[in-house]
Motif scaffolding. Structure first.
Motif, PDB file in Angstrom:
ATOM      1  N   MET A  42     -51.179  37.610  -1.103  1.00 26.13           N
ATOM      2  CA  MET A  42     -50.020  38.017  -0.768  1.00 26.13           C
ATOM      3  C   MET A  42     -48.774  37.008  -0.977  1.00 26.13           C
ATOM      4  O   MET A  42     -47.718  37.126  -1.181  1.00 26.13           O
ATOM      5  N   PHE A  43     -49.064  35.892  -0.824  1.00 23.70           N
ATOM      6  CA  PHE A  43     -48.403  34.594  -1.321  1.00 23.70           C
ATOM      7  C   PHE A  43     -47.950  34.673  -2.867  1.00 23.70           C
ATOM      8  O   PHE A  43     -46.860  34.805  -3.046  1.00 23.70           O
ATOM      9  N   GLU A  44     -48.839  35.139  -3.536  1.00 20.61           N
ATOM     10  CA  GLU A  44     -48.558  35.242  -5.121  1.00 20.61           C
ATOM     11  C   GLU A  44     -47.412  36.406  -5.200  1.00 20.61           C
ATOM     12  O   GLU A  44     -46.525  36.249  -6.043  1.00 20.61           O
ATOM     13  N   ARG A  45     -47.864  37.341  -4.510  1.00 19.66           N
ATOM     14  CA  ARG A  45     -46.919  38.651  -4.810  1.00 19.66           C
ATOM     15  C   ARG A  45     -45.411  38.430  -4.201  1.00 19.66           C
ATOM     16  O   ARG A  45     -44.538  38.965  -4.891  1.00 19.66           O
ATOM     17  N   ARG A  46     -45.215  37.682  -2.868  1.00 15.76           N
ATOM     18  CA  ARG A  46     -43.970  37.350  -2.630  1.00 15.76           C
ATOM     19  C   ARG A  46     -43.286  36.405  -3.610  1.00 15.76           C
ATOM     20  O   ARG A  46     -42.135  36.228  -3.838  1.00 15.76           O
ATOM     21  N   ALA A  47     -44.092  35.330  -4.341  1.00 16.94           N
ATOM     22  CA  ALA A  47     -43.369  34.633  -5.185  1.00 16.94           C
ATOM     23  C   ALA A  47     -43.001  35.331  -6.539  1.00 16.94           C
ATOM     24  O   ALA A  47     -41.959  34.969  -6.941  1.00 16.94           O
ATOM     25  N   ILE A  48     -43.868  36.224  -6.867  1.00 18.57           N
ATOM     26  CA  ILE A  48     -43.365  36.967  -8.178  1.00 18.57           C
ATOM     27  C   ILE A  48     -42.307  37.913  -7.820  1.00 18.57           C
ATOM     28  O   ILE A  48     -41.233  38.142  -8.581  1.00 18.57           O
ATOM     29  N   GLU A  49     -41.931  38.533  -6.590  1.00 20.59           N
ATOM     30  CA  GLU A  49     -41.037  39.187  -6.315  1.00 20.59           C
ATOM     31  C   GLU A  49     -39.910  38.421  -6.190  1.00 20.59           C
ATOM     32  O   GLU A  49     -38.720  38.802  -6.525  1.00 20.59           O
ATOM     33  N   ALA A  50     -39.987  37.168  -5.463  1.00 18.78           N
ATOM     34  CA  ALA A  50     -38.705  36.385  -5.176  1.00 18.78           C
ATOM     35  C   ALA A  50     -38.188  35.971  -6.773  1.00 18.78           C
ATOM     36  O   ALA A  50     -37.009  35.908  -7.186  1.00 18.78           O
ATOM     37  N   GLY A  51     -39.231  35.507  -7.627  1.00 17.88           N
ATOM     38  CA  GLY A  51     -38.765  35.395  -9.038  1.00 17.88           C
ATOM     39  C   GLY A  51     -37.960  36.403  -9.751  1.00 17.88           C
ATOM     40  O   GLY A  51     -37.168  36.140 -10.477  1.00 17.88           O
ATOM     41  N   ALA A  52     -38.587  37.516  -9.644  1.00 20.90           N
ATOM     42  CA  ALA A  52     -37.901  38.872 -10.433  1.00 20.90           C
ATOM     43  C   ALA A  52     -36.434  38.923  -9.956  1.00 20.90           C
ATOM     44  O   ALA A  52     -35.496  39.165 -10.459  1.00 20.90           O
ATOM     45  N   LYS A  53     -36.387  38.916  -8.331  1.00 21.47           N
ATOM     46  CA  LYS A  53     -35.009  39.287  -7.947  1.00 21.47           C
ATOM     47  C   LYS A  53     -34.136  38.119  -8.196  1.00 21.47           C
ATOM     48  O   LYS A  53     -33.177  38.407  -8.611  1.00 21.47           O
ATOM     49  N   SER A  54     -34.599  36.733  -8.210  1.00 20.88           N
ATOM     50  CA  SER A  54     -33.499  35.875  -8.578  1.00 20.88           C
ATOM     51  C   SER A  54     -32.987  35.902  -9.957  1.00 20.88           C
ATOM     52  O   SER A  54     -32.226  35.397 -10.499  1.00 20.88           O
ATOM     53  N   SER A  55     -34.010  36.337 -10.751  1.00 22.73           N
ATOM     54  CA  SER A  55     -33.815  36.644 -12.371  1.00 22.73           C
ATOM     55  C   SER A  55     -33.007  37.821 -12.558  1.00 22.73           C
ATOM     56  O   SER A  55     -32.771  38.081 -13.747  1.00 22.73           O
ATOM     57  N   ARG A  56     -33.086  38.678 -11.525  1.00 24.78           N
ATOM     58  CA  ARG A  56     -32.344  39.812 -11.837  1.00 24.78           C
ATOM     59  C   ARG A  56     -32.926  41.035 -12.751  1.00 24.78           C
ATOM     60  O   ARG A  56     -32.310  41.573 -13.380  1.00 24.78           O
ATOM     61  N   LEU A  57     -34.369  40.929 -12.434  1.00 26.85           N
ATOM     62  CA  LEU A  57     -35.219  41.653 -13.300  1.00 26.85           C
ATOM     63  C   LEU A  57     -36.329  42.588 -12.454  1.00 26.85           C
ATOM     64  O   LEU A  57     -36.403  42.070 -11.233  1.00 26.85           O
ATOM     65  N   THR A  58     -36.714  43.565 -12.854  1.00 28.12           N
ATOM     66  CA  THR A  58     -37.699  44.353 -12.069  1.00 28.12           C
ATOM     67  C   THR A  58     -39.076  43.469 -11.975  1.00 28.12           C
ATOM     68  O   THR A  58     -39.151  42.693 -12.945  1.00 28.12           O
ATOM     69  N   VAL A  59     -39.835  43.652 -11.363  1.00 27.45           N
ATOM     70  CA  VAL A  59     -41.199  42.717 -11.176  1.00 27.45           C
ATOM     71  C   VAL A  59     -41.978  43.200 -12.559  1.00 27.45           C
ATOM     72  O   VAL A  59     -42.306  42.131 -13.187  1.00 27.45           O
ATOM     73  N   SER A  60     -41.842  44.362 -12.965  1.00 24.04           N
ATOM     74  CA  SER A  60     -42.725  44.665 -14.300  1.00 24.04           C
ATOM     75  C   SER A  60     -42.111  43.564 -15.587  1.00 24.04           C
ATOM     76  O   SER A  60     -42.634  43.149 -16.329  1.00 24.04           O
ATOM     77  N   GLU A  61     -40.486  43.778 -15.418  1.00 23.18           N
ATOM     78  CA  GLU A  61     -39.943  42.961 -16.593  1.00 23.18           C
ATOM     79  C   GLU A  61     -40.005  41.531 -16.352  1.00 23.18           C
ATOM     80  O   GLU A  61     -40.462  40.821 -17.439  1.00 23.18           O
ATOM     81  N   TYR A  62     -40.318  41.154 -15.429  1.00 22.73           N
ATOM     82  CA  TYR A  62     -40.356  39.722 -14.910  1.00 22.73           C
ATOM     83  C   TYR A  62     -41.686  39.391 -15.278  1.00 22.73           C
ATOM     84  O   TYR A  62     -42.002  38.271 -16.051  1.00 22.73           O
ATOM     85  N   LEU A  63     -42.735  39.882 -14.875  1.00 25.63           N
ATOM     86  CA  LEU A  63     -44.374  39.663 -15.371  1.00 25.63           C
ATOM     87  C   LEU A  63     -44.345  39.931 -16.580  1.00 25.63           C
ATOM     88  O   LEU A  63     -44.931  38.846 -17.536  1.00 25.63           O
ATOM     89  N   ARG A  64     -43.673  40.733 -17.517  1.00 24.52           N
ATOM     90  CA  ARG A  64     -44.079  40.930 -19.162  1.00 24.52           C
ATOM     91  C   ARG A  64     -43.327  39.675 -19.627  1.00 24.52           C
ATOM     92  O   ARG A  64     -43.777  39.260 -20.587  1.00 24.52           O
ATOM     93  N   GLU A  65     -42.329  39.330 -19.085  1.00 25.14           N
ATOM     94  CA  GLU A  65     -41.369  38.055 -19.707  1.00 25.14           C
ATOM     95  C   GLU A  65     -42.317  36.803 -19.601  1.00 25.14           C
ATOM     96  O   GLU A  65     -42.564  35.892 -20.565  1.00 25.14           O
ATOM     97  N   MET A  66     -42.709  36.783 -18.421  1.00 26.24           N
ATOM     98  CA  MET A  66     -43.521  35.597 -18.244  1.00 26.24           C
ATOM     99  C   MET A  66     -44.894  35.569 -18.950  1.00 26.24           C
ATOM    100  O   MET A  66     -45.368  34.592 -19.694  1.00 26.24           O
ATOM    101  N   ALA A  67     -45.716  36.616 -19.119  1.00 25.59           N
ATOM    102  CA  ALA A  67     -46.766  36.809 -19.814  1.00 25.59           C
ATOM    103  C   ALA A  67     -46.235  36.605 -21.262  1.00 25.59           C
ATOM    104  O   ALA A  67     -47.306  35.970 -22.170  1.00 25.59           O
ATOM    105  N   LEU A  68     -45.415  37.077 -21.707  1.00 29.76           N
ATOM    106  CA  LEU A  68     -44.998  36.839 -23.195  1.00 29.76           C
ATOM    107  C   LEU A  68     -44.511  35.594 -23.811  1.00 29.76           C
ATOM    108  O   LEU A  68     -44.858  35.049 -25.034  1.00 29.76           O
ATOM    109  N   THR A  69     -43.759  34.971 -22.885  1.00 31.78           N
ATOM    110  CA  THR A  69     -42.983  33.796 -23.283  1.00 31.78           C
ATOM    111  C   THR A  69     -43.434  32.783 -22.445  1.00 31.78           C
ATOM    112  O   THR A  69     -43.180  31.517 -22.809  1.00 31.78           O
ATOM    113  N   GLY A  70     -43.702  32.787 -21.171  1.00 34.11           N
ATOM    114  CA  GLY A  70     -43.949  31.863 -20.318  1.00 34.11           C
ATOM    115  C   GLY A  70     -42.758  31.193 -19.597  1.00 34.11           C
ATOM    116  O   GLY A  70     -42.848  30.394 -18.775  1.00 34.11           O
ATOM    117  N   LYS A  71     -41.684  31.899 -19.596  1.00 38.39           N
ATOM    118  CA  LYS A  71     -40.383  31.468 -19.054  1.00 38.39           C
ATOM    119  C   LYS A  71     -39.586  32.677 -19.018  1.00 38.39           C
ATOM    120  O   LYS A  71     -39.607  33.942 -19.662  1.00 38.39           O
TER     121      LYS A  71
END
Length: 96
Positions: A1-30
């Motif tokens: 549950m904590f991980e999900r909130r952290a991912i959603e918060a990261g996506a929101k602060s980056s102005r990305l969807t969760v999918s875009e955020y996870l994809r970018e993190m998986a491919l580039t690590g940043k």
């Protein structure tokens, strides 16, 4: 549950969807923090142009059906024409 909130918060602060955020993190690590939003002037111009396009479309529909334009439609067409000229000047000025 904590991980999900952290991912959603990261996506929101980056102005990305969760999918875009996870994809970018998986491919580039940043996350590249480039601003995705358009400047407010561009958004305002886009809104104005969309409104004018809708008005002109209604006038064209009337004219294309073989009907004559009434006085209000002719006046609207003249105003819209002048407004378009003004927008062209604004865009040109903005791009300089």
């Amino acid at each position: 549950m904590f991980e999900r909130r952290a991912i959603e918060a990261g996506a929101k602060s980056s102005r990305l969807t969760v999918s875009e955020y996870l994809r970018e993190m998986a491919l580039t690590g940043k996350i590249d923090s480039k601003e995705k939003a358009l400047p407010k002037e561009v958004l305002a111009l886009t809104g104005t142009i969309n409104h004018m396009a809708a008005n002109l479309n209604q006038i064209a529909k009337t004219r294309n059906s073989g009907e004559e334009l009434n006085a209000l439609e002719r006046a609207t067409l003249k105003v819209q024409s002048e407004d378009l000229k003004g927008l062209a000047v604004q865009i040109k000025t903005y791009l300089q």
